[in-house]
Write a protein that holds these residues in place. Sequence first.
Motif, short mmCIF file in Angstrom:
data_model
loop_
_atom_site.label_atom_id
_atom_site.label_comp_id
_atom_site.label_asym_id
_atom_site.label_seq_id
_atom_site.Cartn_x
_atom_site.Cartn_y
_atom_site.Cartn_z
N SER A 1 8.29 6.20 7.04
CA SER A 1 9.90 5.35 5.31
C SER A 1 10.79 6.35 5.26
O SER A 1 11.94 6.38 5.60
N ALA A 2 10.59 7.55 5.42
CA ALA A 2 11.61 8.38 5.65
C ALA A 2 12.69 7.91 6.36
O ALA A 2 13.82 7.56 6.19
N PHE A 3 12.34 7.80 7.94
CA PHE A 3 13.14 7.01 9.11
C PHE A 3 13.21 5.87 8.19
O PHE A 3 15.19 6.13 9.03
N HIS A 4 13.26 4.86 7.95
CA HIS A 4 14.10 4.11 7.84
C HIS A 4 14.51 3.88 5.63
O HIS A 4 16.03 3.48 5.95
N HIS A 5 14.41 5.25 5.44
CA HIS A 5 15.56 5.62 4.12
C HIS A 5 16.46 6.19 4.39
O HIS A 5 17.12 5.48 3.61
N TYR A 6 16.55 6.46 5.69
CA TYR A 6 18.07 7.38 6.43
C TYR A 6 18.48 7.33 7.39
O TYR A 6 19.02 7.35 8.49
N ALA A 7 17.64 5.13 7.13
CA ALA A 7 18.50 4.59 8.76
C ALA A 7 19.82 4.81 8.75
O ALA A 7 20.50 4.77 10.31
N ASP A 8 21.00 4.39 8.50
CA ASP A 8 22.09 4.49 8.80
C ASP A 8 22.26 5.91 9.02
O ASP A 8 23.68 6.20 9.56
N ILE A 9 21.89 7.10 8.22
CA ILE A 9 22.68 8.38 9.07
C ILE A 9 21.12 8.56 10.18
O ILE A 9 21.47 10.70 10.82
N SER A 10 20.16 7.72 10.49
CA SER A 10 19.58 8.68 11.12
C SER A 10 19.80 9.33 13.23
O SER A 10 19.29 9.99 13.45
N ASP A 11 21.17 8.86 13.39
CA ASP A 11 21.64 9.88 14.15
C ASP A 11 22.45 11.01 14.19
O ASP A 11 22.35 11.81 14.89
N ARG A 12 22.46 11.41 12.85
CA ARG A 12 22.91 12.77 12.33
C ARG A 12 21.42 13.90 12.20
O ARG A 12 21.85 14.51 11.54
N ILE A 13 20.37 13.09 11.60
CA ILE A 13 19.41 14.05 11.61
C ILE A 13 18.41 14.19 12.28
O ILE A 13 17.90 13.60 13.03
N ARG A 14 17.91 15.82 11.61
CA ARG A 14 16.48 15.54 12.50
C ARG A 14 14.74 15.72 11.70
O ARG A 14 15.28 15.53 10.11
N LEU A 15 13.86 15.12 12.32
CA LEU A 15 12.75 14.92 11.04
C LEU A 15 11.52 16.17 11.44
O LEU A 15 11.46 16.12 12.62
N VAL A 16 10.95 16.27 10.10
CA VAL A 16 9.59 17.20 10.53
C VAL A 16 8.85 16.11 8.98
O VAL A 16 9.31 15.94 8.43
N GLY A 17 7.77 16.14 10.28
CA GLY A 17 6.41 15.95 8.79
C GLY A 17 5.79 17.00 8.82
O GLY A 17 5.12 17.57 10.19
N ILE A 18 5.32 16.90 7.91
CA ILE A 18 3.98 17.70 6.95
C ILE A 18 2.95 16.64 6.38
O ILE A 18 3.10 15.87 6.10
N HIS A 19 2.51 16.70 7.24
CA HIS A 19 0.25 15.54 7.13
C HIS A 19 -0.52 16.54 5.93
O HIS A 19 -0.76 17.37 5.78
N THR A 20 -0.86 15.28 5.13
CA THR A 20 -1.40 16.14 3.73
C THR A 20 -2.86 15.35 4.04
O THR A 20 -3.40 15.30 2.62
N GLY A 21 -3.00 14.26 4.90
CA GLY A 21 -4.05 13.65 5.09
C GLY A 21 -4.83 14.18 6.63
O GLY A 21 -5.14 14.96 6.69
N HIS A 22 -4.68 12.62 6.86
CA HIS A 22 -5.59 13.09 8.53
C HIS A 22 -4.66 13.28 9.21
O HIS A 22 -3.46 12.92 8.97
N LEU A 23 -4.65 14.08 11.09
CA LEU A 23 -4.11 14.23 11.92
C LEU A 23 -3.25 13.24 12.26
O LEU A 23 -4.11 11.70 12.68
N GLY A 24 -2.21 13.14 12.12
CA GLY A 24 -0.80 11.98 12.85
C GLY A 24 -0.18 12.34 14.15
O GLY A 24 0.12 12.89 14.28
N PHE A 25 0.77 11.63 14.57
CA PHE A 25 1.48 11.52 15.93
C PHE A 25 2.82 12.09 15.72
O PHE A 25 3.21 13.14 16.75
N TYR A 26 3.37 12.19 14.08
CA TYR A 26 4.89 12.21 13.97
C TYR A 26 5.08 13.45 13.25
O TYR A 26 5.84 13.81 12.39
N THR A 27 3.86 14.36 12.72
CA THR A 27 3.22 15.25 11.33
C THR A 27 2.73 16.24 12.85
O THR A 27 1.93 16.16 12.35
N ASP A 28 3.70 17.27 12.05
CA ASP A 28 3.37 19.03 13.60
C ASP A 28 2.55 19.79 12.61
O ASP A 28 1.79 20.51 13.19
#
Length: 269
Positions: A52-79
């Motif tokens: 959802s965060a990726f699509h929320h910032y889709a218009d500037i996705s080429d200028r941002i870096r993402l970081v994921g915090i997981h608060t539940g089960h382990l995920g592939f995008y959340t370190d």
Amino acid sequence: MMRVAIYSNLVQLSNNVAERLKAEIDQSEKLVLDSLNPEIVISVGGDGTLLSAFHHYADISDRIRLVGIHTGHLGFYTDWRDYEVDELIASLENDNGQSETYPLLDITINYRDGGSADHALALNESTIKQVSGTLTADVYIKDQKFESFRGDGLCISTPSGSTAYNKSVGGAIINPALNALQISEISSINNRVFRTLGSPIIIPPEEWVRIVPEEGGQPVLTCDQQVISGRPIKTIEYRIAKQRVAFAQYRHTHFWQRVSNSFIGVQDD
């Protein structure tokens, strides 16, 4: 100062972590909160929240870096875990631009009503399914007809998305180091009359896939978690996007270790 945005789901634990992040950033001399023009977007939740965060910032996705915090089960995008806020803040304050990039899926949709085409980027996958009954569609690879598909639908995924819905329909898991897309069938019909390959197909970056749904059908097209449009679809074209998604890489977990942790569990040495 580095500009940081926080994108959280509605779970109480995630909101608590988000509030703590905001407090730490407010006290930092190197970081500032900026939800409109961030350089770093911190997703707090799970893989779904990060999508959802990726699509929320889709218009500037080429200028941002993402970081994921997981608060539940382990995920592939959340370190990061919810109890590692201090460590993450320290990493942000010592950021030197380090990142890891993954392929994205480029989607172009043309409609039978002759209106303007739609364009979208998917981080995980796109699916095409019939509202009711069987989906019938011709599948072309690099403009050459490959097969006529009949079944519940088709899933076209990125390498990083290969561990998501693609895996649940029998697709292969692909390391994101490979710049490829994958087509997996969803409950295809195979008998004396109808015949498909019946196996996942992996497409290299110099090739593309075009799907032509049968006229008169009512296919539903998705991009990650979102339904794209209810207009009558003429063609859908899939390619590996020229743009890639970037993750701020402060720590490294090997891809196959992520797969093992998520689907197999802790293994004895």
